[in-house]
Design a protein around this motif. Structure first.
Motif, PDB file in Angstrom:
ATOM      1  N   SER A 181      30.879  44.568  25.001  1.00  0.00           N
ATOM      2  CA  SER A 181      30.094  45.628  25.623  1.00  0.00           C
ATOM      3  C   SER A 181      30.496  45.805  27.007  1.00  0.00           C
ATOM      4  O   SER A 181      30.526  47.131  27.474  1.00  0.00           O
ATOM      5  CB  SER A 181      28.729  45.441  25.176  1.00  0.00           C
ATOM      6  OG  SER A 181      28.146  44.321  25.756  1.00  0.00           O
ATOM      7  N   SER A 182      30.764  44.623  27.672  1.00  0.00           N
ATOM      8  CA  SER A 182      31.071  44.651  29.005  1.00  0.00           C
ATOM      9  C   SER A 182      32.479  45.615  29.141  1.00  0.00           C
ATOM     10  O   SER A 182      32.666  46.309  30.090  1.00  0.00           O
ATOM     11  CB  SER A 182      31.322  43.414  29.712  1.00  0.00           C
ATOM     12  OG  SER A 182      30.184  42.447  29.758  1.00  0.00           O
ATOM     13  N   SER A 183      33.292  45.305  28.277  1.00  0.00           N
ATOM     14  CA  SER A 183      34.799  46.208  28.562  1.00  0.00           C
ATOM     15  C   SER A 183      34.456  47.425  27.906  1.00  0.00           C
ATOM     16  O   SER A 183      35.128  48.468  28.379  1.00  0.00           O
ATOM     17  CB  SER A 183      35.741  45.616  27.854  1.00  0.00           C
ATOM     18  OG  SER A 183      35.511  45.699  26.311  1.00  0.00           O
ATOM     19  N   TRP A 184      33.710  47.931  27.161  1.00  0.00           N
ATOM     20  CA  TRP A 184      33.300  49.288  26.884  1.00  0.00           C
ATOM     21  C   TRP A 184      32.550  50.013  27.724  1.00  0.00           C
ATOM     22  O   TRP A 184      32.660  51.241  27.925  1.00  0.00           O
ATOM     23  CB  TRP A 184      32.467  49.259  25.289  1.00  0.00           C
ATOM     24  CG  TRP A 184      33.303  48.565  24.165  1.00  0.00           C
ATOM     25  CD1 TRP A 184      34.909  48.584  24.088  1.00  0.00           C
ATOM     26  CD2 TRP A 184      32.693  48.060  23.153  1.00  0.00           C
ATOM     27  NE1 TRP A 184      34.825  47.671  22.951  1.00  0.00           N
ATOM     28  CE2 TRP A 184      33.827  47.534  22.327  1.00  0.00           C
ATOM     29  CE3 TRP A 184      31.555  47.959  22.742  1.00  0.00           C
ATOM     30  CZ2 TRP A 184      33.505  46.995  21.094  1.00  0.00           C
ATOM     31  CZ3 TRP A 184      31.162  46.918  21.617  1.00  0.00           C
ATOM     32  CH2 TRP A 184      32.267  46.559  20.793  1.00  0.00           C
ATOM     33  N   GLY A 185      31.880  49.343  28.618  1.00  0.00           N
ATOM     34  CA  GLY A 185      30.965  49.998  29.522  1.00  0.00           C
ATOM     35  C   GLY A 185      29.802  50.548  28.921  1.00  0.00           C
ATOM     36  O   GLY A 185      29.278  51.432  29.397  1.00  0.00           O
ATOM     37  N   THR A 186      29.241  49.801  28.192  1.00  0.00           N
ATOM     38  CA  THR A 186      28.025  50.455  27.117  1.00  0.00           C
ATOM     39  C   THR A 186      26.861  49.379  27.453  1.00  0.00           C
ATOM     40  O   THR A 186      26.968  48.236  28.068  1.00  0.00           O
ATOM     41  CB  THR A 186      28.410  50.349  25.617  1.00  0.00           C
ATOM     42  OG1 THR A 186      28.762  49.260  25.262  1.00  0.00           O
ATOM     43  CG2 THR A 186      29.451  51.438  25.645  1.00  0.00           C
ATOM     44  N   THR A 187      25.749  49.631  26.769  1.00  0.00           N
ATOM     45  CA  THR A 187      24.625  48.671  26.970  1.00  0.00           C
ATOM     46  C   THR A 187      24.740  47.392  26.044  1.00  0.00           C
ATOM     47  O   THR A 187      25.594  47.422  25.019  1.00  0.00           O
ATOM     48  CB  THR A 187      23.543  49.259  26.229  1.00  0.00           C
ATOM     49  OG1 THR A 187      23.049  50.679  26.823  1.00  0.00           O
ATOM     50  CG2 THR A 187      22.260  48.311  26.253  1.00  0.00           C
ATOM     51  N   SER A 188      24.494  46.312  26.719  1.00  0.00           N
ATOM     52  CA  SER A 188      24.972  44.976  26.294  1.00  0.00           C
ATOM     53  C   SER A 188      24.384  44.833  24.661  1.00  0.00           C
ATOM     54  O   SER A 188      23.222  45.559  24.415  1.00  0.00           O
ATOM     55  CB  SER A 188      24.342  43.678  27.122  1.00  0.00           C
ATOM     56  OG  SER A 188      24.480  42.579  26.562  1.00  0.00           O
ATOM     57  N   SER A 189      25.195  43.925  23.977  1.00  0.00           N
ATOM     58  CA  SER A 189      24.795  43.591  22.828  1.00  0.00           C
ATOM     59  C   SER A 189      23.113  43.055  22.469  1.00  0.00           C
ATOM     60  O   SER A 189      22.812  43.069  21.500  1.00  0.00           O
ATOM     61  CB  SER A 189      25.844  43.114  21.878  1.00  0.00           C
ATOM     62  OG  SER A 189      26.950  43.832  21.738  1.00  0.00           O
ATOM     63  N   ASN A 190      23.100  42.504  23.684  1.00  0.00           N
ATOM     64  CA  ASN A 190      21.921  41.578  23.602  1.00  0.00           C
ATOM     65  C   ASN A 190      20.441  42.256  23.184  1.00  0.00           C
ATOM     66  O   ASN A 190      19.509  41.916  23.004  1.00  0.00           O
ATOM     67  CB  ASN A 190      21.513  40.917  24.963  1.00  0.00           C
ATOM     68  CG  ASN A 190      22.440  39.864  25.339  1.00  0.00           C
ATOM     69  OD1 ASN A 190      23.179  39.157  24.425  1.00  0.00           O
ATOM     70  ND2 ASN A 190      22.654  39.547  26.735  1.00  0.00           N
ATOM     71  N   SER A 191      20.674  43.799  23.509  1.00  0.00           N
ATOM     72  CA  SER A 191      19.540  44.513  23.396  1.00  0.00           C
ATOM     73  C   SER A 191      19.613  45.136  21.887  1.00  0.00           C
ATOM     74  O   SER A 191      18.568  45.540  21.306  1.00  0.00           O
ATOM     75  CB  SER A 191      19.564  45.962  24.062  1.00  0.00           C
ATOM     76  OG  SER A 191      20.860  46.613  23.647  1.00  0.00           O
ATOM     77  N   LEU A 192      20.534  44.636  21.017  1.00  0.00           N
ATOM     78  CA  LEU A 192      20.439  45.186  19.682  1.00  0.00           C
ATOM     79  C   LEU A 192      19.766  43.737  18.951  1.00  0.00           C
ATOM     80  O   LEU A 192      19.875  42.861  19.339  1.00  0.00           O
ATOM     81  CB  LEU A 192      21.724  44.980  19.082  1.00  0.00           C
ATOM     82  CG  LEU A 192      22.593  46.283  19.803  1.00  0.00           C
ATOM     83  CD1 LEU A 192      24.167  46.146  19.229  1.00  0.00           C
ATOM     84  CD2 LEU A 192      22.014  47.626  19.530  1.00  0.00           C
ATOM     85  N   SER A 193      19.098  44.158  17.804  1.00  0.00           N
ATOM     86  CA  SER A 193      18.439  43.103  17.095  1.00  0.00           C
ATOM     87  C   SER A 193      19.114  41.850  16.539  1.00  0.00           C
ATOM     88  O   SER A 193      18.783  40.799  16.401  1.00  0.00           O
ATOM     89  CB  SER A 193      17.802  43.720  15.665  1.00  0.00           C
ATOM     90  OG  SER A 193      18.936  44.198  14.866  1.00  0.00           O
ATOM     91  N   TRP A 194      20.577  42.277  16.439  1.00  0.00           N
ATOM     92  CA  TRP A 194      21.407  40.864  15.919  1.00  0.00           C
ATOM     93  C   TRP A 194      22.318  40.309  17.066  1.00  0.00           C
ATOM     94  O   TRP A 194      23.308  39.468  17.136  1.00  0.00           O
ATOM     95  CB  TRP A 194      22.567  41.561  15.058  1.00  0.00           C
ATOM     96  CG  TRP A 194      23.351  42.696  15.323  1.00  0.00           C
ATOM     97  CD1 TRP A 194      22.802  43.956  15.144  1.00  0.00           C
ATOM     98  CD2 TRP A 194      24.273  42.679  16.068  1.00  0.00           C
ATOM     99  NE1 TRP A 194      23.545  44.928  15.596  1.00  0.00           N
ATOM    100  CE2 TRP A 194      24.634  44.129  16.116  1.00  0.00           C
ATOM    101  CE3 TRP A 194      25.044  41.975  16.638  1.00  0.00           C
ATOM    102  CZ2 TRP A 194      25.718  44.617  16.763  1.00  0.00           C
ATOM    103  CZ3 TRP A 194      26.113  42.330  17.302  1.00  0.00           C
ATOM    104  CH2 TRP A 194      26.519  43.714  17.499  1.00  0.00           C
ATOM    105  N   GLY A 195      22.216  40.818  18.464  1.00  0.00           N
ATOM    106  CA  GLY A 195      23.197  40.668  19.450  1.00  0.00           C
ATOM    107  C   GLY A 195      22.568  39.677  20.228  1.00  0.00           C
ATOM    108  O   GLY A 195      23.392  39.323  21.406  1.00  0.00           O
TER     109      GLY A 195
END
Length: 592
Positions: A181-195
């Motif tokens: 997600s850092s390389s994509w420039g998107t919201t961190s996967s930590n915000s997802l239920s499984w991330g």
């Protein structure tokens, strides 16, 4: 130049196989559901978790190719956890592992709590607590191996004869960042239920009923199901109801024996751990066998030569470590090698993760299988980099979860299939999602594979194995009368601040001019445990001293009443700034 004639013959064979396989490869199916023949010697599998190990058939290159990035050089790692939710009796859970994830043997845990010593002769260990306090402990073996000293502040509260225990701070932690997600420039996967990333490997434990794995365990005699109809298997080789029931304790142990390796691969490669475990479940159900489909598919992740090619193209350090074991001249990069030499390098790399071992118990080398998990995480990382390039090439964007679905599709179906679908979908909309792209996947089974994968991933928490489950055996700690003599832990003094800035960008220059700071705005920080901190802006600023909080936790900063929220990860040291910028006059949420 090839190192010797024997290697030449071996790798020429690998080369032709690799060229044929790559040329004919179009898509990848799920593992074949073939089952092993019944093994003559039957071994009953105990419901009590044990250490499952197997000798290496030959020296493995994996630790050298992808060394651990652990910050400690200690042989053991110790962890502390608290049971989720209210409990009838308050307690802590202490666990420890060999840091290489491979070595087996008994690990003890000793420490001090309430001015008294305690000793766990095995782990995981249940330690009763009575009140909030500080605990200090260390893992050790009879041979003299030790972990770092761990110190934690624990909080015990009670209500209506129920107790809640929480870990307020601990000196050992991992700050996890999702590399994709850092390389994509998107919201961190930590915000997802499984991330999310767990600070304790055992939080990855699950208790899923996996039918293919159950059939393997019964067929190899790991589970004794002789008193079931047809020995626990139906005519197709699948487990019947009796066989599945007999196999369930072994199923739980087998699917969780890799959890420390998954956790450490996640720590080192920065891939969400639940995603890694779900991929192993989907591909092999945790049995590291080899299958022959369009390519030889190897081990826990059913990795093949295409996956090795992706790794070698994206990780030159691995190529230059591996090359001298195959070729005499390693001055050229992998990308510049002739195809026949590339095939030889790929063959050597895939052999390094091949856990097939005729001389090992059950025909598999579990040590090598565990070591291969780092390679699997690296393939996922390389695939997510490919996914970014695919979207960048068509000037498209996506949300984090959709990026991940494209990445899993690339892992399963190959980059060509996903590229064609993304290019077609981008002609319709430049902001892509799975619903738009997936119908355009021409590769057979690509869409259904990802949909099934996502169902497993999104329901991961439904199968979490928590303390109190009968399949988790906790050793009770023995309490002493005096304190144990432990080395004094090195105190960790941190200076961490969260600075929140609130201003109205009236002139649109993107920075706060002296007249644009907004006063008397309530700023609230919501911590992972649900507790909150609040302050009011002065000169448009609020400074929260977070030095006593555990680095790595996710915090939500908000302006209550103004619908402004931002998530951030608490750093290990220093100051982090969070800006709330208003581009139009503030409208009150209530009438005067």
């Amino acid at each position: 130049m090839v190192r010797n004639s024997t290697n030449t013959l071996i790798f020429i064979a690998i080369f032709f196989l690799g060229l044929y396989s790559l040329a004919s490869y179009s898509y990848k199916l799920t593992p074949q559901q073939t089952l092993p023949a019944q093994v003559a010697t039957s071994t009953t599998f105990s419901a009590t978790p044990t250490s499952i190990t197997a000798p290496l058939a030959k020296s493995s290159l994996l630790p050298e190719l992808i060394p651990s990035q652990a910050t400690s050089d200690q042989a053991l790692i110790a962890f502390i956890d608290s049971p989720p939710g209210p409990q009838n009796e308050p307690y802590l859970i202490l666990t420890a592992y060999f840091s290489d994830g491979i070595t087996s043997g008994n690990i003890k845990i000793q420490g001090n709590l309430y001015d008294r010593s305690f000793l766990c002769t095995d782990n995981p260990c249940q330690l009763p607590v009575t009140a909030s306090s500080v605990i200090t402990f260390q893992a050790l073996t009879d041979s003299g191996l030790t972990s770092n000293i761990v110190q934690a502040n624990i909080n015990v509260t009670s209500q209506a004869d129920q107790y809640s225990v929480s870990i307020e701070s601990v000196t050992q932690f991992v700050i996890f960042s999702d590399v994709c997600s850092s390389s994509w420039g998107t919201t961190s996967s930590n915000s997802l239920s499984w991330g999310n990333y767990f600070q304790v490997p055992s939080r990855l434990n699950t208790d899923k009923k996996l039918h293919l794995l159950a059939a393997r365990l019964i067929s190899f005699g790991i589970v004794d199901a002789k008193d079931c109809p047809n020995g626990g298997l139906d005519g197709s080789g699948a487990p019947n109801a009796c066989g599945l029931e007999k196999a369930f304790p072994a199923l739980v142990e087998w699917q969780n024996q890799y959890d420390f390796n998954i956790w450490s691969a996640s720590r080192d490669i920065h891939i969400p751990p639940k995603l890694i475990k779900t991929l192993i479940e989907t591909e092999s159900q945790f049995w590291p066998s080899n299958e022959r489909l369009y390519l030889d598919e190897i081990g826990l992740g059913q990795m093949n030569q295409l996956g090795m090619d992706v790794i070698l193209r994206n990780n030159p350090d691995i190529y230059f470590k591996l090359c001298p074991t195959v070729l005499g001249d390693c001055n050229r990069s992998y990308n510049s090698l002739p195809k026949e030499l590339q095939a030889m390098i790929r063959g050597a790399l895939i052999d390094s993760i091949n856990a097939s071992c005729p001389s090992c118990p059950y025909g598999i080398d579990l040590v090598k299988a565990k070591q291969s998990i780092n390679m699997l995480a690296l393939v996922i990382k390389s695939n997510c980099q490919q996914t970014k390039a695919l979207l960048d090439n068509v000037n498209a964007t996506a949300e984090t979860e959709d990026y991940w679905k494209f990445t899993v599709a690339t892992y399963h179906s190959g980059i060509g299939c996903v590229q064609n679908a993304i290019e077609q979908a981008s002609l319709i909309n430049k902001h892509l999602d799975w619903d738009l792209v997936s119908p355009m996947l021409a590769c057979y089974g690509g869409k259904s594979y990802v949909d099934n994968f996502w169902n497993n991933l999104s329901t991961f928490n439904n199968y979490s194995l928590e303390p109190g489950n009968p399949y988790i055996n906790l050793t009770s700690a023995t309490l002493g009368t005096t304190q144990a003599v432990l080395p004094t832990p090195t105190p960790i003094v941190r200076n961490i601040h969260a600075l929140v800035n609130v201003f109205q960008d009236s002139n649109g220059n993107g920075i706060a001019d002296p007249s644009e700071w907004i006063n008397n705005i309530v700023v609230q920080l919501t911590l992972e445990d649900g507790s909150t901190l609040s302050k009011t802006t002065e000169n448009g600023k609020v400074d929260f001293d977070m030095s006593t909080y555990r680095p790595g936790i996710t915090i939500i900063a908000s302006l209550p009443g103004y619908y402004q929220y931002k998530a951030f990860t608490l750093p290990e040291e220093g100051q982090i700034s969070i800006d709330f910028i208003f581009t139009s006059p503030i409208v009150p949420t209530k009438q005067p």
